[in-house]
Design a protein around this motif. Sequence first.
Motif, PDB file in Angstrom:
ATOM      1  N   LEU A 239       0.610  -1.146   0.519  1.00 13.51           N
ATOM      2  CA  LEU A 239       0.106   0.307   0.268  1.00 13.51           C
ATOM      3  C   LEU A 239       1.199   1.135  -0.139  1.00 13.51           C
ATOM      4  O   LEU A 239       0.359   2.251  -1.220  1.00 13.51           O
ATOM      5  N   GLN A 240       2.236   1.426   0.788  1.00 11.96           N
ATOM      6  CA  GLN A 240       2.910   2.565   1.037  1.00 11.96           C
ATOM      7  C   GLN A 240       3.625   2.483   0.022  1.00 11.96           C
ATOM      8  O   GLN A 240       3.294   3.890  -1.277  1.00 11.96           O
ATOM      9  N   LEU A 241       3.653   1.841  -1.162  1.00 13.09           N
ATOM     10  CA  LEU A 241       4.464   1.549  -2.581  1.00 13.09           C
ATOM     11  C   LEU A 241       3.412   2.190  -3.562  1.00 13.09           C
ATOM     12  O   LEU A 241       3.645   3.277  -4.394  1.00 13.09           O
ATOM     13  N   ALA A 242       2.210   1.830  -3.881  1.00 11.87           N
ATOM     14  CA  ALA A 242       1.103   2.103  -4.419  1.00 11.87           C
ATOM     15  C   ALA A 242       1.071   4.055  -4.556  1.00 11.87           C
ATOM     16  O   ALA A 242       1.222   4.466  -5.197  1.00 11.87           O
ATOM     17  N   ALA A 243       1.063   3.649  -3.109  1.00 12.35           N
ATOM     18  CA  ALA A 243       0.685   5.235  -2.692  1.00 12.35           C
ATOM     19  C   ALA A 243       1.494   6.522  -2.388  1.00 12.35           C
ATOM     20  O   ALA A 243       1.291   7.398  -3.175  1.00 12.35           O
ATOM     21  N   GLU A 263      -8.145  -6.398   0.128  1.00 15.96           N
ATOM     22  CA  GLU A 263      -9.456  -6.297   0.533  1.00 15.96           C
ATOM     23  C   GLU A 263      -9.054  -4.646   0.897  1.00 15.96           C
ATOM     24  O   GLU A 263      -9.485  -3.755   0.778  1.00 15.96           O
ATOM     25  N   ASN A 264      -8.017  -4.576   1.077  1.00 17.05           N
ATOM     26  CA  ASN A 264      -7.283  -3.608   1.405  1.00 17.05           C
ATOM     27  C   ASN A 264      -7.040  -2.555   0.411  1.00 17.05           C
ATOM     28  O   ASN A 264      -7.125  -1.506  -0.049  1.00 17.05           O
ATOM     29  N   LEU A 265      -6.307  -3.363  -0.845  1.00 10.66           N
ATOM     30  CA  LEU A 265      -6.046  -2.726  -2.138  1.00 10.66           C
ATOM     31  C   LEU A 265      -7.932  -2.275  -2.279  1.00 10.66           C
ATOM     32  O   LEU A 265      -7.193  -0.838  -2.542  1.00 10.66           O
ATOM     33  N   ALA A 266      -9.050  -2.319  -2.039  1.00 13.57           N
ATOM     34  CA  ALA A 266      -9.905  -2.133  -2.521  1.00 13.57           C
ATOM     35  C   ALA A 266     -11.215  -1.468  -1.809  1.00 13.57           C
ATOM     36  O   ALA A 266     -11.301   0.132  -2.056  1.00 13.57           O
ATOM     37  N   ARG A 267      -9.786  -1.332  -0.157  1.00 16.00           N
ATOM     38  CA  ARG A 267     -11.311  -0.430   0.744  1.00 16.00           C
ATOM     39  C   ARG A 267     -10.175   0.587   0.159  1.00 16.00           C
ATOM     40  O   ARG A 267     -10.885   1.705   0.822  1.00 16.00           O
ATOM     41  N   THR A 268      -8.575   1.024   0.351  1.00 19.47           N
ATOM     42  CA  THR A 268      -7.835   2.306  -0.148  1.00 19.47           C
ATOM     43  C   THR A 268      -7.609   3.229  -1.914  1.00 19.47           C
ATOM     44  O   THR A 268      -7.792   3.845  -1.494  1.00 19.47           O
ATOM     45  N   GLY A 269      -8.178   2.126  -2.765  1.00 18.19           N
ATOM     46  CA  GLY A 269      -7.978   2.312  -4.014  1.00 18.19           C
ATOM     47  C   GLY A 269      -6.996   2.794  -5.022  1.00 18.19           C
ATOM     48  O   GLY A 269      -7.034   3.294  -5.347  1.00 18.19           O
TER      49      GLY A 269
END
Length: 412
Positions: A239-243, A263-269
């Motif tokens: 998630l950090q890398l994607a952000a 699930e976290n990818l989906a929630r964070t977009g």
Amino acid sequence: MAKTARAAAVHLLNEVLGEGALLGQVDAPLAALSPADRARAQRLAALVLRHVEQADRVLKPFLRKTPPLLVVNVLRLAVVELVQGEAAHGVVNEAVTLVRNDRHAGAFSGLVNAVLRKVAALEAPFAKLPPQRLPYWLRKPLVDAWGREAVTAMEAVQAQVPPVDLSVKPGWQGDLAGEPLPTGSLRLASAGQLSALPGYAEGAWWVQDAAAALAVPLLAPQPGEAVVDLCAAPGGKTLQLAAAGAEVTALDISEARLGRLRENLARTGLSAQVVVADALTWQPERQFDAILLDAPCSATGTIRRHPDLPFIKDGSELAELVPLQAALLDRALGWLKPGGRLVYCTCSLLPDEGEAQLAAALARHPGLRVEPAAVPGMDPAWLTEAGALRLRPDYWAGRGGMDGFFMVRLAR
């Protein structure tokens, strides 16, 4: 099936201390409970696991013989609750009921009543006791590496209920009360129900220990770079890398563990290519600008969050983990573009999985070099002589500590 939070907590303790089960993998006693009681049962069991040694020392003068494990765990739970200030009447009565209702342990209900009434009359029974010690197989190498005083300080931190750290998406302006840490994480002293906090529904943040969150800033991903996160689950670093705008491939051998990442990818977009594969056999179609290898390890750096680990591990897994870490590192280095960089990290306090791995890798790979660590908010005391980061639970002790990690940035 357990009908109360205390009964479920005792069942959890029986599974961890009697069967060697991981606390997070024991679901059966929790199934019939409400979400609030389920959380309370897990919280009580974890609290007891942080204080087994002290509870046993308090109980020892009142027990001529050691009763069955269920009875011992009922007593331990009651002692810890009494020390925490719970009303003695309710604690003692339910402890007696729990034992009386068990067909194998019912005969010990009178003993439980007598012992706990004596304990309830004690004044601050834990006050003069040292924090629970790590098991010998772990404590000795840590004392050899960091010294007795540092290890005692780690044990003191591990006896505390840890705060909750969040990594927040860049640019989010929501109102979430907490302590901003020097390294960029947000620390909550008491989070309560996470899904009810501001920003959860819109995916503005995710739970990630402040120490674990330093690996990505150390790698310093740039927008548009091709980055692979090896052994990626449960996904905080992905998630950090994607952000940060990187083009991320998240690889892990476990489909089940990757479910939480999705699930976290989906929630964070946020987006990443998720791959289920063994990094030792997977062959990427391209080379990468940067690689993050959070290698499988003993997880000894996470005991402050997982107090069951000292009771179910004995160090024997190191014989397989150390060569696996080296093999993963060697293979990952072959996927770097010229001029690329790799961060190797483990959530371990053992030098064999950190400092020694680095020394061995530098010996195996002529031309491989350490790029000195530089991350926002870094304390210079965290730097090793070789230029890596060595993070320990006793760092930021006044703030609640941090997980233990070793991490180093490498380049050819």
